[in-house]
Design a protein around this motif. Structure first.
Motif, PDB file in Angstrom:
ATOM      1  N   GLY A 502       0.908  -1.245  -0.001  1.00 11.00           N
ATOM      2  CA  GLY A 502      -0.147  -0.228   0.099  1.00 11.00           C
ATOM      3  C   GLY A 502       0.807   1.242   0.007  1.00 11.00           C
ATOM      4  N   ILE A 503       1.857   1.356   0.847  1.00 11.92           N
ATOM      5  CA  ILE A 503       2.778   2.496   1.030  1.00 11.92           C
ATOM      6  C   ILE A 503       3.775   2.476   0.115  1.00 11.92           C
ATOM      7  CG2 ILE A 503       4.220   3.747   2.838  1.00 11.92           C
ATOM      8  CD1 ILE A 503       2.023   3.010   4.869  1.00 11.92           C
ATOM      9  N   ARG A 504       4.513   1.321  -0.045  1.00 11.44           N
ATOM     10  CA  ARG A 504       5.815   1.220  -0.811  1.00 11.44           C
ATOM     11  C   ARG A 504       5.483   2.001  -2.418  1.00 11.44           C
ATOM     12  NH1 ARG A 504       9.620  -3.886  -1.038  1.00 11.44           N
ATOM     13  NH2 ARG A 504       7.936  -4.647  -2.237  1.00 11.44           N
ATOM     14  N   PRO A 505       4.619   1.333  -3.023  1.00 12.61           N
ATOM     15  CA  PRO A 505       4.338   1.952  -4.125  1.00 12.61           C
ATOM     16  C   PRO A 505       4.202   3.573  -4.330  1.00 12.61           C
ATOM     17  CG  PRO A 505       2.873  -0.099  -3.844  1.00 12.61           C
ATOM     18  CD  PRO A 505       3.520   0.292  -2.636  1.00 12.61           C
ATOM     19  N   LYS A 506       3.674   3.916  -3.087  1.00 17.79           N
ATOM     20  CA  LYS A 506       3.303   5.458  -3.191  1.00 17.79           C
ATOM     21  C   LYS A 506       4.524   6.174  -2.660  1.00 17.79           C
ATOM     22  CE  LYS A 506       0.308   8.806  -0.892  1.00 17.79           C
ATOM     23  NZ  LYS A 506      -1.180   8.869  -0.045  1.00 17.79           N
ATOM     24  N   GLY A 507       5.389   5.591  -2.025  1.00 21.94           N
ATOM     25  CA  GLY A 507       6.755   6.286  -1.389  1.00 21.94           C
ATOM     26  C   GLY A 507       6.787   6.607  -0.133  1.00 21.94           C
ATOM     27  N   PHE A 508       5.535   6.941   0.242  1.00 19.21           N
ATOM     28  CA  PHE A 508       5.492   7.489   1.929  1.00 19.21           C
ATOM     29  C   PHE A 508       3.979   7.046   2.388  1.00 19.21           C
ATOM     30  CE2 PHE A 508       3.996  10.684  -1.136  1.00 19.21           C
ATOM     31  CZ  PHE A 508       2.617  11.174  -0.194  1.00 19.21           C
ATOM     32  N   GLY A 509       3.616   7.265   3.535  1.00 23.63           N
ATOM     33  CA  GLY A 509       2.297   6.926   4.030  1.00 23.63           C
ATOM     34  C   GLY A 509       2.422   6.610   5.302  1.00 23.63           C
ATOM     35  N   LYS A 510       1.190   6.463   5.930  1.00 20.78           N
ATOM     36  CA  LYS A 510       0.815   6.007   7.314  1.00 20.78           C
ATOM     37  C   LYS A 510       0.200   4.998   7.806  1.00 20.78           C
ATOM     38  CE  LYS A 510      -2.185   8.642   9.756  1.00 20.78           C
ATOM     39  NZ  LYS A 510      -2.679   9.930  10.336  1.00 20.78           N
ATOM     40  N   ILE A 511       0.671   4.102   8.653  1.00 26.03           N
ATOM     41  CA  ILE A 511      -0.130   3.143   9.084  1.00 26.03           C
ATOM     42  C   ILE A 511      -0.765   3.205  10.575  1.00 26.03           C
ATOM     43  CG2 ILE A 511       0.034   0.554   9.835  1.00 26.03           C
ATOM     44  CD1 ILE A 511       0.737   0.959   7.021  1.00 26.03           C
ATOM     45  N   PHE A 512      -2.176   2.999  10.577  1.00 27.30           N
ATOM     46  CA  PHE A 512      -2.895   3.053  11.849  1.00 27.30           C
ATOM     47  C   PHE A 512      -3.455   1.703  12.236  1.00 27.30           C
ATOM     48  CE2 PHE A 512      -7.254   3.065  13.851  1.00 27.30           C
ATOM     49  CZ  PHE A 512      -6.914   4.106  14.830  1.00 27.30           C
ATOM     50  N   VAL A 513      -2.976   1.351  13.633  1.00 30.78           N
ATOM     51  CA  VAL A 513      -3.428   0.134  14.053  1.00 30.78           C
ATOM     52  C   VAL A 513      -4.404   0.610  15.347  1.00 30.78           C
ATOM     53  CG1 VAL A 513      -2.794  -1.876  15.482  1.00 30.78           C
ATOM     54  CG2 VAL A 513      -1.494  -0.986  13.549  1.00 30.78           C
ATOM     55  N   GLY A 514      -5.496   0.158  15.483  1.00 27.89           N
ATOM     56  CA  GLY A 514      -6.518   0.293  16.561  1.00 27.89           C
ATOM     57  C   GLY A 514      -7.188  -0.726  17.290  1.00 27.89           C
ATOM     58  N   GLY A 515      -7.378  -0.889  18.484  1.00 24.93           N
ATOM     59  CA  GLY A 515      -8.038  -1.902  19.183  1.00 24.93           C
ATOM     60  C   GLY A 515      -9.140  -1.361  20.209  1.00 24.93           C
ATOM     61  N   TYR A 516     -10.058  -1.720  20.151  1.00 28.90           N
ATOM     62  CA  TYR A 516     -11.521  -1.307  20.845  1.00 28.90           C
ATOM     63  C   TYR A 516     -12.217  -2.517  21.292  1.00 28.90           C
ATOM     64  CZ  TYR A 516      -9.701   2.755  18.051  1.00 28.90           C
ATOM     65  OH  TYR A 516      -9.170   3.519  17.268  1.00 28.90           O
ATOM     66  N   ILE A 517     -12.881  -2.436  22.635  1.00 34.76           N
ATOM     67  CA  ILE A 517     -13.899  -3.108  23.061  1.00 34.76           C
ATOM     68  C   ILE A 517     -15.145  -2.462  22.794  1.00 34.76           C
ATOM     69  CG2 ILE A 517     -14.863  -4.306  25.053  1.00 34.76           C
ATOM     70  CD1 ILE A 517     -11.934  -4.228  26.288  1.00 34.76           C
ATOM     71  N   TRP A 518     -15.994  -3.229  22.011  1.00 36.06           N
ATOM     72  CA  TRP A 518     -17.405  -2.830  21.828  1.00 36.06           C
ATOM     73  C   TRP A 518     -18.435  -3.886  21.538  1.00 36.06           C
ATOM     74  CZ3 TRP A 518     -20.516  -3.318  17.107  1.00 36.06           C
ATOM     75  CH2 TRP A 518     -21.711  -2.523  17.096  1.00 36.06           C
ATOM     76  N   ASN A 519     -19.640  -3.616  22.354  1.00 32.91           N
ATOM     77  CA  ASN A 519     -20.746  -4.783  22.234  1.00 32.91           C
ATOM     78  C   ASN A 519     -20.283  -6.035  22.245  1.00 32.91           C
ATOM     79  OD1 ASN A 519     -23.270  -5.458  21.680  1.00 32.91           O
ATOM     80  ND2 ASN A 519     -23.218  -5.612  19.228  1.00 32.91           N
ATOM     81  N   ASP A 520     -19.139  -6.358  23.554  1.00 33.57           N
ATOM     82  CA  ASP A 520     -18.919  -7.532  23.869  1.00 33.57           C
ATOM     83  C   ASP A 520     -17.916  -8.334  22.674  1.00 33.57           C
ATOM     84  OD1 ASP A 520     -20.253  -7.369  26.373  1.00 33.57           O
ATOM     85  OD2 ASP A 520     -21.959  -8.401  25.373  1.00 33.57           O
ATOM     86  N   LYS A 521     -17.080  -7.398  22.189  1.00 37.42           N
ATOM     87  CA  LYS A 521     -16.238  -7.762  21.190  1.00 37.42           C
ATOM     88  C   LYS A 521     -15.068  -7.233  21.137  1.00 37.42           C
ATOM     89  CE  LYS A 521     -19.755  -9.373  17.475  1.00 37.42           C
ATOM     90  NZ  LYS A 521     -20.279  -8.957  16.291  1.00 37.42           N
ATOM     91  N   LEU A 522     -13.862  -7.711  20.737  1.00 36.53           N
ATOM     92  CA  LEU A 522     -12.664  -6.979  20.455  1.00 36.53           C
ATOM     93  C   LEU A 522     -12.541  -6.703  18.999  1.00 36.53           C
ATOM     94  CD1 LEU A 522      -9.819  -6.010  21.149  1.00 36.53           C
ATOM     95  CD2 LEU A 522      -8.953  -8.235  20.959  1.00 36.53           C
ATOM     96  N   ALA A 523     -12.233  -5.349  18.764  1.00 34.48           N
ATOM     97  CA  ALA A 523     -12.346  -4.947  17.195  1.00 34.48           C
ATOM     98  C   ALA A 523     -11.025  -4.414  16.892  1.00 34.48           C
ATOM     99  CB  ALA A 523     -13.270  -3.699  17.107  1.00 34.48           C
ATOM    100  N   ILE A 524     -10.233  -5.241  16.100  1.00 31.60           N
ATOM    101  CA  ILE A 524      -8.988  -4.703  15.599  1.00 31.60           C
ATOM    102  C   ILE A 524      -8.830  -4.097  14.342  1.00 31.60           C
ATOM    103  CG2 ILE A 524      -6.586  -5.614  15.080  1.00 31.60           C
ATOM    104  CD1 ILE A 524      -7.351  -7.853  17.297  1.00 31.60           C
ATOM    105  N   ILE A 525      -8.326  -2.908  14.168  1.00 32.29           N
ATOM    106  CA  ILE A 525      -8.181  -2.358  12.908  1.00 32.29           C
ATOM    107  C   ILE A 525      -6.935  -1.974  12.322  1.00 32.29           C
ATOM    108  CG2 ILE A 525      -9.236  -0.245  11.566  1.00 32.29           C
ATOM    109  CD1 ILE A 525     -11.497  -0.036  13.531  1.00 32.29           C
TER     110      ILE A 525
END
Length: 623
Positions: A502-525
């Protein structure tokens, strides 16, 4: 609108019914089946008994007052005959004739008085007899045993003119009248028979005959007929109560009498306090009235009502006890089955103790126990085989990832070493050692916090290749989520895909990693702002992720794009099954977003199973 409200109420009732326990439903059905018939029988019995008692009373009272009327009419006819006999006395006309001529009539009065006295002595119902003209009284004979006679009434309380007016209404026939006499502070009723005396030859008016009746004859008639002490009876004439036995509301009786239209039959009036029967006496335009309090009449009904209440209460107690016994008998095996199924859900495959039942519930328990035994056998015989195969698949998946990512790291170190010897090489080596330490751990699960540290070290190494400003990492994780344990290296392949594709072909960029507890679930983004994935290629990736078959890629597509994603998805399915989900969204030149959701219960359950497997392997090694 009203129909909608009714439907909503009905739906809420059904919803509530489905939420309550079986024992409450059983009791409710028992109460409905028993109490509705009891209440209906009680109400109908009460109504029918009330109607029967009322009709019986009305019928009995009708017979009583009709009999009383017959006796009173007989007395009336008898007393009318006496007045007719008096008119046949020649002395009567001699006295009237001589009085008109102002001739002495003393001897005739004496003879007439003797005859009147004989009539009074022979008829106890006659209290007094008198002869009058329009101007004066000629002869009065009283029963000396009585307190009041005609000599005290006429003309002192009833004028001669009024007596004449009353008698004139009959045109020679007897006329009955009732007068209320005032004596000191008391009032007394007087009943008179008045009759005009006409000359037999000329038929001209000559005088008035007045006969005073003893009212005790009505009291005797009533005492012989009425047996119920609470029942009141009276004879009423000219709106005056001539004779009354018992207590009654005279004002209401007179009001009812004014409404009587039927001059022949019995008329019944019912109020909240009394039941009144009225029967007219046409001969004298009088009425016979009976009255009884409603509470007295329905005294037996009140007893019946109390017995019905007691019966309902006893039925409630007995049926409640029986319903509880029956419900407990049915619910004990049902609850045992429910508890056993809960234990099975937790992984405890235990049979239900023998309840010594031969009915359908006993058969159900026997079949359930047989099923549990078979499940235990299957688990014991196949469990290790399945665990071994599962472990082998996980190890194969992990080994597919490690060579490629180690190659990339070594390439970065080589590039840095060829450039010049600087201190950054030591930092890279330290980061690399941390990565290798995690990879070499035998633990299958890491906390989310450890996984984030691993990704941070990994990205810090790649920044040497991309440049510090060209590759950025943003992390946002809930504090509660940091201690949750997830499969080792679950997020790293996704971050690596985002960086290199995703980023290497573009040459620069940002990675976002998120972790949340919602509705009795662990959501990883995991999200990047790279070049994204073309729609056709994204469709193919999704098809590979949804399929269960192995993915065979062409040589030019061994870029780890699909193989990394497929491995992550397969690990999720093997460990969590349907309790985990994986989704990928991408827009060309906008970036790619990957989202993993895992139930919290599934996370803890997978860790517990892993610990049990580890302890089991340790025991086998000890053996």
């Amino acid at each position: 609108m009203r129909m909608f409200k009714i439907k909503m109420i009905f739906r809420n009732l059904i919803k509530y019914y489905r939420t309550i326990s079986i024992d409450k439903k059983f009791l409710a059905v028992s109460y409905i089946q028993i109490f509705i018939p009891i209440i209906l029988i009680g109400v109908l019995s009460f109504r029918i008994s009330s109607d029967l008692i009322f009709k019986k009373y009305v019928g009995y009272t009708s017979d009583v007052i009709k009999t009383a009327r017959l006796r009173i009419v007989d007395k009336i006819n008898e007393l009318n005959s006496i007045t007719q006999d008096i008119l046949y006395q020649t002395e009567l006309y001699n006295v009237l004739d001589k009085s008109m001529k102002n001739v002495d009539y003393y001897d005739d009065v004496a003879s007439l008085t003797n005859k009147f006295r004989k009539i009074i002595l022979g008829h106890h119902d006659v209290q007094s007899i008198g002869i009058f003209t329009k101007e004066k009284k000629l002869c009065i004979v009283d029963n000396t045993s009585k307190e009041v006679g005609l000599d005290e009434i006429v003309p002192y309380q009833i004028s001669l003119e009024k007596v004449y007016d009353i008698a004139a209404k009959g045109n020679g026939k007897p006329v009955w009248c009732v007068a209320l006499l005032k004596r000191d502070k008391e009032s007394k009723v007087a009943v008179l028979i008045t009759r005009c005396i006409n000359n037999p030859q000329t038929l001209k008016f000559e005088g008035i005959l007045a006969v005073m009746i003893n009212t005790e004859l009505f009291d005797k008639t009533f005492s012989e007929l009425v047996a119920e002490k609470s029942q009141a009876i009276a004879v009423v004439g000219d709106n005056i109560f001539i004779s009354t036995k018992g207590e009654m509301n005279k004002e209401k009786i007179l009001k009812f009498m004014s409404q009587v239209k039927n001059k022949n039959g019995v008329v019944t009036y019912t109020s909240n306090e009394y039941i009144v029967n009225i029967l007219p006496i046409k001969q004298v335009d009088w009425y016979i009235v009976t009255s009884i309090p409603v509470k007295v009449l329905f005294r037996d009904i009140d007893k019946l009502r109390m017995w019905l209440i007691v019966l309902c209460f006893l039925s409630f107690v007995i049926t409640s006890a029986m319903s509880l016994m029956l419900s407990m008998d049915f619910l004990k095996p049902i609850n045992a089955i429910v508890e056993a199924t809960k234990r099975i859900r937790k992984g405890e495959y235990k049979t239900i103790e023998n309840l010594d039942r031969k009915d359908e519930l006993g058969i159900l328990i026997d079949n359930f126990n047989s099923m549990v035994v078979k499940i235990n056998h299957l688990i014991n015989s196949i469990y290790k085989e399945q665990i071994t195969r599962k472990e082998a698949e996980l190890k194969v998946l992990q080994t597919q990832l490690n060579p490629h990512f180690l190659f990339n790291i070594l390439e970065s170190i080589n590039w840095l070493a060829q450039l010049n010897g600087v201190s950054q090489i030591s930092d890279v080596v330290i980061a690399l050692s941390k990565l290798l330490e995690v990879n070499l751990k035998e633990e299958k699960f890491l906390t989310l916090e450890e996984e984030i540290k691993y990704i941070t070290s990994y990205v810090s190494i790649l920044k040497i290749n991309f440049g510090e400003d060209n590759l950025k990492l943003e992390v946002d994780v809930d504090r509660k989520a940091l201690k949750l344990r997830i499969p080792k290296l679950l997020i790293q392949p996704l971050v690596e895909n985002s960086i290199f594709h995703g980023i290497r072909p573009k040459g620069f960029g940002k990675i976002f990693v998120g972790g949340y507890i919602w509705n009795d679930k662990l959501a990883i983004i995991v999200k990047d702002d790279g070049v994204g994935i073309p729609p056709e290629k994204l469709k193919g990736i999704r098809q590979d992720l949804e399929g269960d078959n192995e993915v065979f890629l062409e040589q030019e597509e061994r870029s780890y794009t699909r193989i990394g994603l497929v491995n992550v998805v397969k690990r999720l399915k093997l460990i969590y099954g349907r309790d985990a989900s994986f989704s990928i969204e991408s827009l060309p030149q906008r970036g790619t977003t990957i989202k993993i959701e895992i139930l919290l219960d599934a996370l803890s359950r997978a860790v517990e199973e892993s610990l049990q497997e580890f302890s089991g392997e340790g025991e086998e090694e000890d053996v």
